[in-house]
Design an enzyme around this catalytic site. Structure first.
Site, PDB file in Angstrom:
ATOM      1  N   PRO A   9       0.673  -1.298  -0.393  1.00  0.00           N
ATOM      2  CA  PRO A   9       0.081  -0.235   0.292  1.00  0.00           C
ATOM      3  C   PRO A   9       0.366   1.521   0.334  1.00  0.00           C
ATOM      4  O   PRO A   9       1.939   1.249   0.332  1.00  0.00           O
ATOM      5  CB  PRO A   9      -0.942   0.303   0.999  1.00  0.00           C
ATOM      6  CG  PRO A   9      -0.345  -1.168   2.533  1.00  0.00           C
ATOM      7  CD  PRO A   9       0.787  -1.759   0.967  1.00  0.00           C
ATOM      8  N   ASN A  10       0.755   2.194  -1.133  1.00  0.00           N
ATOM      9  CA  ASN A  10       1.305   3.677  -0.948  1.00  0.00           C
ATOM     10  C   ASN A  10       1.963   3.410  -1.888  1.00  0.00           C
ATOM     11  O   ASN A  10       2.611   4.943  -2.140  1.00  0.00           O
ATOM     12  CB  ASN A  10       1.096   4.365   0.440  1.00  0.00           C
ATOM     13  CG  ASN A  10      -0.075   4.196   1.543  1.00  0.00           C
ATOM     14  OD1 ASN A  10      -0.633   4.745   1.107  1.00  0.00           O
ATOM     15  ND2 ASN A  10      -0.214   3.590   2.609  1.00  0.00           N
ATOM     16  N   ARG A  17       5.246  11.083  -2.494  1.00  0.00           N
ATOM     17  CA  ARG A  17       5.049  10.576  -1.324  1.00  0.00           C
ATOM     18  C   ARG A  17       6.359  10.930  -0.673  1.00  0.00           C
ATOM     19  O   ARG A  17       7.171   9.951  -0.594  1.00  0.00           O
ATOM     20  CB  ARG A  17       4.842   8.810  -1.233  1.00  0.00           C
ATOM     21  CG  ARG A  17       4.472   8.658   0.401  1.00  0.00           C
ATOM     22  CD  ARG A  17       4.004   6.972   0.206  1.00  0.00           C
ATOM     23  NE  ARG A  17       4.121   6.984   1.829  1.00  0.00           N
ATOM     24  CZ  ARG A  17       4.152   5.458   1.695  1.00  0.00           C
ATOM     25  NH1 ARG A  17       4.931   4.298   0.758  1.00  0.00           N
ATOM     26  NH2 ARG A  17       4.085   5.353   3.300  1.00  0.00           N
ATOM     27  N   TYR A  22      11.368   8.868   0.873  1.00  0.00           N
ATOM     28  CA  TYR A  22      11.324   6.984  -0.143  1.00  0.00           C
ATOM     29  C   TYR A  22      11.616   8.160  -0.971  1.00  0.00           C
ATOM     30  O   TYR A  22      12.173   7.085  -2.329  1.00  0.00           O
ATOM     31  CB  TYR A  22       9.159   6.876  -0.141  1.00  0.00           C
ATOM     32  CG  TYR A  22       9.312   6.596   1.150  1.00  0.00           C
ATOM     33  CD1 TYR A  22       9.954   4.772   1.823  1.00  0.00           C
ATOM     34  CD2 TYR A  22       7.748   7.156   1.689  1.00  0.00           C
ATOM     35  CE1 TYR A  22       8.635   4.507   2.543  1.00  0.00           C
ATOM     36  CE2 TYR A  22       7.580   6.251   2.861  1.00  0.00           C
ATOM     37  CZ  TYR A  22       7.718   6.222   3.341  1.00  0.00           C
ATOM     38  OH  TYR A  22       6.948   4.756   4.858  1.00  0.00           O
ATOM     39  N   ASN A  74       7.822  -5.902  -1.069  1.00  0.00           N
ATOM     40  CA  ASN A  74       8.052  -4.689  -0.362  1.00  0.00           C
ATOM     41  C   ASN A  74       6.872  -4.157   0.278  1.00  0.00           C
ATOM     42  O   ASN A  74       5.567  -3.708  -0.661  1.00  0.00           O
ATOM     43  CB  ASN A  74       7.958  -3.539  -0.853  1.00  0.00           C
ATOM     44  CG  ASN A  74       8.296  -2.573   0.047  1.00  0.00           C
ATOM     45  OD1 ASN A  74       7.800  -1.890   1.020  1.00  0.00           O
ATOM     46  ND2 ASN A  74       8.710  -1.032  -0.475  1.00  0.00           N
ATOM     47  N   ALA A  77       2.994  -1.456   4.957  1.00  0.00           N
ATOM     48  CA  ALA A  77       2.825  -1.108   6.022  1.00  0.00           C
ATOM     49  C   ALA A  77       2.223  -2.572   6.429  1.00  0.00           C
ATOM     50  O   ALA A  77       1.952  -2.611   7.551  1.00  0.00           O
ATOM     51  CB  ALA A  77       1.222   0.234   5.733  1.00  0.00           C
ATOM     52  N   GLU A  98      12.841  -9.527   1.421  1.00  0.00           N
ATOM     53  CA  GLU A  98      12.228  -8.546   1.351  1.00  0.00           C
ATOM     54  C   GLU A  98      12.771  -7.649   1.789  1.00  0.00           C
ATOM     55  O   GLU A  98      13.974  -7.245   2.638  1.00  0.00           O
ATOM     56  CB  GLU A  98      11.317  -8.509   3.591  1.00  0.00           C
ATOM     57  CG  GLU A  98      11.275  -7.265   4.644  1.00  0.00           C
ATOM     58  CD  GLU A  98      10.651  -7.309   5.826  1.00  0.00           C
ATOM     59  OE1 GLU A  98      11.181  -8.608   6.205  1.00  0.00           O
ATOM     60  OE2 GLU A  98      10.676  -6.653   6.517  1.00  0.00           O
ATOM     61  N   HIS A 100      12.877  -2.663   1.973  1.00  0.00           N
ATOM     62  CA  HIS A 100      12.331  -1.501   2.288  1.00  0.00           C
ATOM     63  C   HIS A 100      12.853  -0.292   1.697  1.00  0.00           C
ATOM     64  O   HIS A 100      14.292  -0.401   1.908  1.00  0.00           O
ATOM     65  CB  HIS A 100      11.959  -1.339   3.998  1.00  0.00           C
ATOM     66  CG  HIS A 100      10.828  -2.601   4.668  1.00  0.00           C
ATOM     67  ND1 HIS A 100       9.873  -2.460   4.034  1.00  0.00           N
ATOM     68  CD2 HIS A 100      11.338  -4.051   5.480  1.00  0.00           C
ATOM     69  CE1 HIS A 100       9.122  -3.345   4.764  1.00  0.00           C
ATOM     70  NE2 HIS A 100      10.137  -4.033   5.764  1.00  0.00           N
ATOM     71  N   SER A 102      12.986   2.613   3.004  1.00  0.00           N
ATOM     72  CA  SER A 102      13.821   2.995   4.389  1.00  0.00           C
ATOM     73  C   SER A 102      14.228   2.387   5.479  1.00  0.00           C
ATOM     74  O   SER A 102      13.770   0.684   4.783  1.00  0.00           O
ATOM     75  CB  SER A 102      12.188   4.222   5.182  1.00  0.00           C
ATOM     76  OG  SER A 102      11.237   3.215   5.639  1.00  0.00           O
ATOM     77  N   ARG A 107      13.256   4.031  12.203  1.00  0.00           N
ATOM     78  CA  ARG A 107      12.119   5.281  12.394  1.00  0.00           C
ATOM     79  C   ARG A 107      11.382   5.012  13.766  1.00  0.00           C
ATOM     80  O   ARG A 107      11.252   3.884  14.830  1.00  0.00           O
ATOM     81  CB  ARG A 107      11.465   4.498  11.659  1.00  0.00           C
ATOM     82  CG  ARG A 107      11.962   5.020   9.399  1.00  0.00           C
ATOM     83  CD  ARG A 107      11.625   4.362   8.522  1.00  0.00           C
ATOM     84  NE  ARG A 107      10.211   5.687   8.561  1.00  0.00           N
ATOM     85  CZ  ARG A 107       8.935   5.694   7.538  1.00  0.00           C
ATOM     86  NH1 ARG A 107       9.415   5.284   6.438  1.00  0.00           N
ATOM     87  NH2 ARG A 107       8.121   6.112   7.465  1.00  0.00           N
TER      88      ARG A 107
HETATM   89  C1  DQA Z   1       8.191   0.856   3.265  1.00  0.00           C
HETATM   90  C2  DQA Z   1       8.380   0.957   5.214  1.00  0.00           C
HETATM   91  C3  DQA Z   1       7.024   1.162   6.100  1.00  0.00           C
HETATM   92  O1  DQA Z   1       7.232   1.102   7.268  1.00  0.00           O
HETATM   93  C4  DQA Z   1       5.837   1.882   5.376  1.00  0.00           C
HETATM   94  O2  DQA Z   1       4.964   1.861   5.917  1.00  0.00           O
HETATM   95  C5  DQA Z   1       6.158   1.632   4.234  1.00  0.00           C
HETATM   96  C6  DQA Z   1       7.310   1.756   3.720  1.00  0.00           C
HETATM   97  C7  DQA Z   1       9.810   0.831   2.452  1.00  0.00           C
HETATM   98  O3  DQA Z   1       9.984   0.798   1.537  1.00  0.00           O
HETATM   99  O4  DQA Z   1      10.231   1.927   3.951  1.00  0.00           O
HETATM  100  O5  DQA Z   1       4.915   2.044   3.266  1.00  0.00           O
HETATM  101  O6  DQA Z   1       7.619  -0.480   3.334  1.00  0.00           O
END
Ligand code: DQA
Length: 149
Positions: A9-10, A17, A22, A74, A77, A98, A100, A102, A107
């Site tokens: 998501p997102n 964003r 990011y 990825n 959330a 996996e 990410h 960030s 965080r």
């Molecule tokens: C994320 C880190 C997650 O905590 C966050 O909710 C994201 C992106 C990252 O790629 O850094 O949406 O997965």
């Protein structure tokens, strides 16, 4: 060789964003770069993005019978909340990395917990969009060498 890349998501909003967290690359730019890498390495790659947990579970469930060898995910959330995505990954039993963008450990503490890390081949966090490239290189090499399966 067939590799799937799942964006949670997102991540469709990458580029606009929170660019300080990011980066400025869009999801399309990230996917295009991976697609070009896949062309060079001679493997098939498929991309899937969804903001819905159920859609991600449905997509994962079919990967085995569709002949995929490896997976980059990825889960955004959902990484920190989704037993359902974890269970789907356990059910198909395909090696996955996996990723990410960030560094989730720099965080908020709720991001430090991942439901996926202990069942992943490995985790890349905090290397920006390049994390996807490193994950892809590793997956293809390790699968070809039979070092993971
Ligand atoms: C994320 C880190 C997650 O905590 C966050 O909710 C994201 C992106 C990252 O790629 O850094 O949406 O997965």
């Amino acid at each position: 060789m067939k590799i799937a890349v799942i964006h949670g998501p997102n991540l469709n909003l990458l580029g606009i964003r929170e660019p300080s967290v990011y980066g400025k690359k869009t999801l399309k730019e990230i996917n295009d770069q991976l697609f070009n890498k896949a062309l060079v390495l001679g493997c098939d790659i498929e991309f899937f993005q969804s903001n819905s947990e159920g859609e991600i579970v449905d997509y994962i469930q079919l990967l085995k019978e569709r002949g995929f060898d490896g997976l980059i995910i990825n889960a955004a959330a959902y990484t920190h909340t989704s037993v359902a995505i974890r269970d789907a990954l356990l059910a198909i039993n395909i090696p996955f990395i996996e990723v990410h963008i960030s560094n989730i450990f720099k965080r908020e503490s709720f991001r430090h917990k991942s439901y996926l890390s202990d069942i992943a081949v490995g985790v890349i966090s905090g290397l920006g969009y390049m994390g996807y490239e490193y994950a892809f290189d590793f997956l293809v090499k390790a699968l070809k060498r039979g070092e993971i399966r």
